[in-house]
Each structure stands twice: as C-alpha cells, then as structure tokens.
Write an enzyme that holds these catalytic residues in place. Structure first.
Site, PDB file in Angstrom:
ATOM      1  N   CYS A   1       2.041   2.365   4.557  1.00  0.00           N
ATOM      2  CA  CYS A   1       1.956   1.155   3.739  1.00  0.00           C
ATOM      3  C   CYS A   1       3.267   0.938   2.969  1.00  0.00           C
ATOM      4  O   CYS A   1       4.271   0.592   3.585  1.00  0.00           O
ATOM      5  CB  CYS A   1       0.738   1.204   2.827  1.00  0.00           C
ATOM      6  SG  CYS A   1       0.300  -0.432   2.163  1.00  0.00           S
TER       7      CYS A   1
ATOM      8  N   HIS B   1      -3.690   2.273   6.458  1.00  0.00           N
ATOM      9  CA  HIS B   1      -3.883   3.503   5.685  1.00  0.00           C
ATOM     10  C   HIS B   1      -4.745   4.500   6.464  1.00  0.00           C
ATOM     11  O   HIS B   1      -5.949   4.629   6.192  1.00  0.00           O
ATOM     12  CB  HIS B   1      -4.545   3.192   4.340  1.00  0.00           C
ATOM     13  CG  HIS B   1      -3.608   2.722   3.284  1.00  0.00           C
ATOM     14  ND1 HIS B   1      -2.802   3.586   2.560  1.00  0.00           N
ATOM     15  CD2 HIS B   1      -3.347   1.476   2.844  1.00  0.00           C
ATOM     16  CE1 HIS B   1      -2.082   2.881   1.693  1.00  0.00           C
ATOM     17  NE2 HIS B   1      -2.393   1.601   1.840  1.00  0.00           N
TER      18      HIS B   1
ATOM     19  N   GLU C   1      -4.996   7.559   6.188  1.00  0.00           N
ATOM     20  CA  GLU C   1      -5.426   8.686   5.348  1.00  0.00           C
ATOM     21  C   GLU C   1      -6.612   8.363   4.457  1.00  0.00           C
ATOM     22  O   GLU C   1      -7.251   9.256   3.899  1.00  0.00           O
ATOM     23  CB  GLU C   1      -4.248   9.148   4.476  1.00  0.00           C
ATOM     24  CG  GLU C   1      -4.014   8.389   3.178  1.00  0.00           C
ATOM     25  CD  GLU C   1      -3.477   6.973   3.313  1.00  0.00           C
ATOM     26  OE1 GLU C   1      -3.191   6.351   2.285  1.00  0.00           O
ATOM     27  OE2 GLU C   1      -3.335   6.458   4.454  1.00  0.00           O
TER      28      GLU C   1
END
Length: 253
Positions: free
Chosen positions: A96, A192, A194
């Site tokens: 990001c 994202h 994660e």
C-alpha cells in the site's frame, strides 16, 4: 547486496512500520522461519540504510501520503532506502503506502486523493500475463480464478498513477490500474495481503466514507480465498528472500 547464509542462520527481514495500526499482522506468522526486525518509524526509530536491513525488506502501509514529509519526517529516508534496496538486489516488498513510496522513489508518480475515490473492502485483483512465473507473485497468480483474479483486502485513496521507468506491471483492479508491479529486486502491491479481519475493521471504522459492516461481510464471504492468497504471497516472498540470501548473485536488479 545481501550476504549469503552460513550454516543454519535464519535470514533477516527488516520491516518498516509507519503507523501504529498498520502492523505486519498475519505476515508475522506467514513469513515463516525468518528473523523479523521491526522498525517502528512512527515512534521515532531510525530508518536503516540498505546495507543494514539484512536479507530482505518489507515496507508497510500508513495513513500519510507518500509525499507527506511534514507529518512523517522519516519518509525521505524511507524513499531513499527503497530506491537503494531495489537497485542493490535486496528482496523488497512494499505494501500500500510502501508500494507508493517505492514507485515515487524510483521516479514514478503517486496521486494524493485520486479521483476514483477510496478503494475499500475486498477487491478483485486481476493478474496480468507478466505475473505468471514471477519469483514472488507467480504463486499468487496461479491461484486466480477464470477471470485471472484473486480477492484481497484494500483500503486506500492515494494511488500510483505512473509507474517508474523499467517497472513491470503485474496486476490491476476495476478501480485502480496499478495493483502490483516489480522494479529491480522490489515488488509493490497496492492491496493489503497481510490484513486480517480485526485490522481491516479498525481501518474501516476510521473512515466516514466506509461502511464497516459491508467491508466485514465481504471479508467473511471470501475469507478462505483471501487468506490463501495472502499466505501464498508471504510464503513466496520469504522463499525468495532465502534463495537470494543463499545465492545473492542470482538476484535480478
């Protein structure tokens, strides 16, 4: 350039965190048998230079823009680190804001508050032919459906609008074209991989233009796919770090 592994030494991956609520999250587990060194830049910890990061580098997201040096005075050093790491063969992943900083550091352009608006929730990331066989995202592209797409969490309003010269464009979405790219030894992803449900909930709650219930419902509906993709990306990046540390001369810059 990274140093070859000796014996059974675990590879070292430095993680730069720019906002307290944008953590490594599930990547902490999914990166597996690596030594993680977290640098809390938001708390005043110094950004290292490329020769100090070890065998790999992950740059996380954050709430500031890629150019907001007044709010985040460590950003100039972080852009310099990304430029150096990506040209010196250090396996690097920018997520990001990290991807936006990588693009800016290498001569691309990021638009603050881009006109399409905020991209939030679970986004279908469409993988381009260039992603097939890629050392890091190839494993993710292999999980794509018949439309060459995989679902991933997203939460951003700024966006890369011009890739750096020499970058390889790897993925897009319906809303923003540059969802993934590679330049030198670095990869940038706008989504994202994660982020788990609790982290995503916190981000959604912080924006008046995001419906948290809608975001979480979409996450729950596709949770297994989302997790499989995020895990595949983390494991593939960690495997690339290990391989590059064993044979640094093989890293493409």
């Amino acid at each position: 350039m990274t140093t070859p592994l000796h014996g059974d030494r675990r590879p070292v991956v430095t993680v730069i965190q720019s906002s307290p609520d944008v953590p490594l999250d599930r990547f902490g587990e999914w990166l597996g048998d690596v030594e993680l060194r977290i640098v809390a830049a938001f708390a005043g910890e110094s950004v290292p230079v490329a020769g100090e990061v070890g065998d790999g580098l992950v740059v996380l997201g954050g709430h500031m823009s890629a150019y907001d040096d007044a709010t985040a005075p460590w950003l100039p050093e972080l852009r310099e680190l990304l430029a150096d790491a990506s040209t010196q063969g250090v396996p690097t992943l920018g997520i990001c804001l990290g991807a936006q900083l990588l693009a800016a550091a290498r001569g691309g352009r990021v638009q603050v508050a881009a006109p399409p608006g905020r991209e939030s929730g679970i986004v279908d990331v469409r993988w381009r032919p260039e992603a097939a066989g890629d050392a890091v995202v190839g494993a993710v592209a292999a999980l794509a459906d018949s439309r060459h797409s995989t679902p991933q969490p997203s939460m951003h309003a700024d966006a890369v609008v011009d890739l750096p010269r020499g970058a390889v464009w790897l993925a897009s979405s319906a809303m923003y074209p540059y969802q993934a790219f590679r330049i030198g030894s670095a990869w940038g992803v706008q989504f994202h991989p994660e982020a788990g449900a609790d982290t995503l909930r916190g981000w959604a709650d912080s924006h008046d233009d995001v419906d948290t219930d809608v975001v979480l419902a979409a996450y729950v509906a596709r949770q297994d796919e989302v997790e499989a993709v995020g895990r595949a990306l983390a494991e593939s990046f960690a495997a690339h770090v290990r391989a590059s540390a064993d044979e640094p001369e093989a890293v493409s810059v």
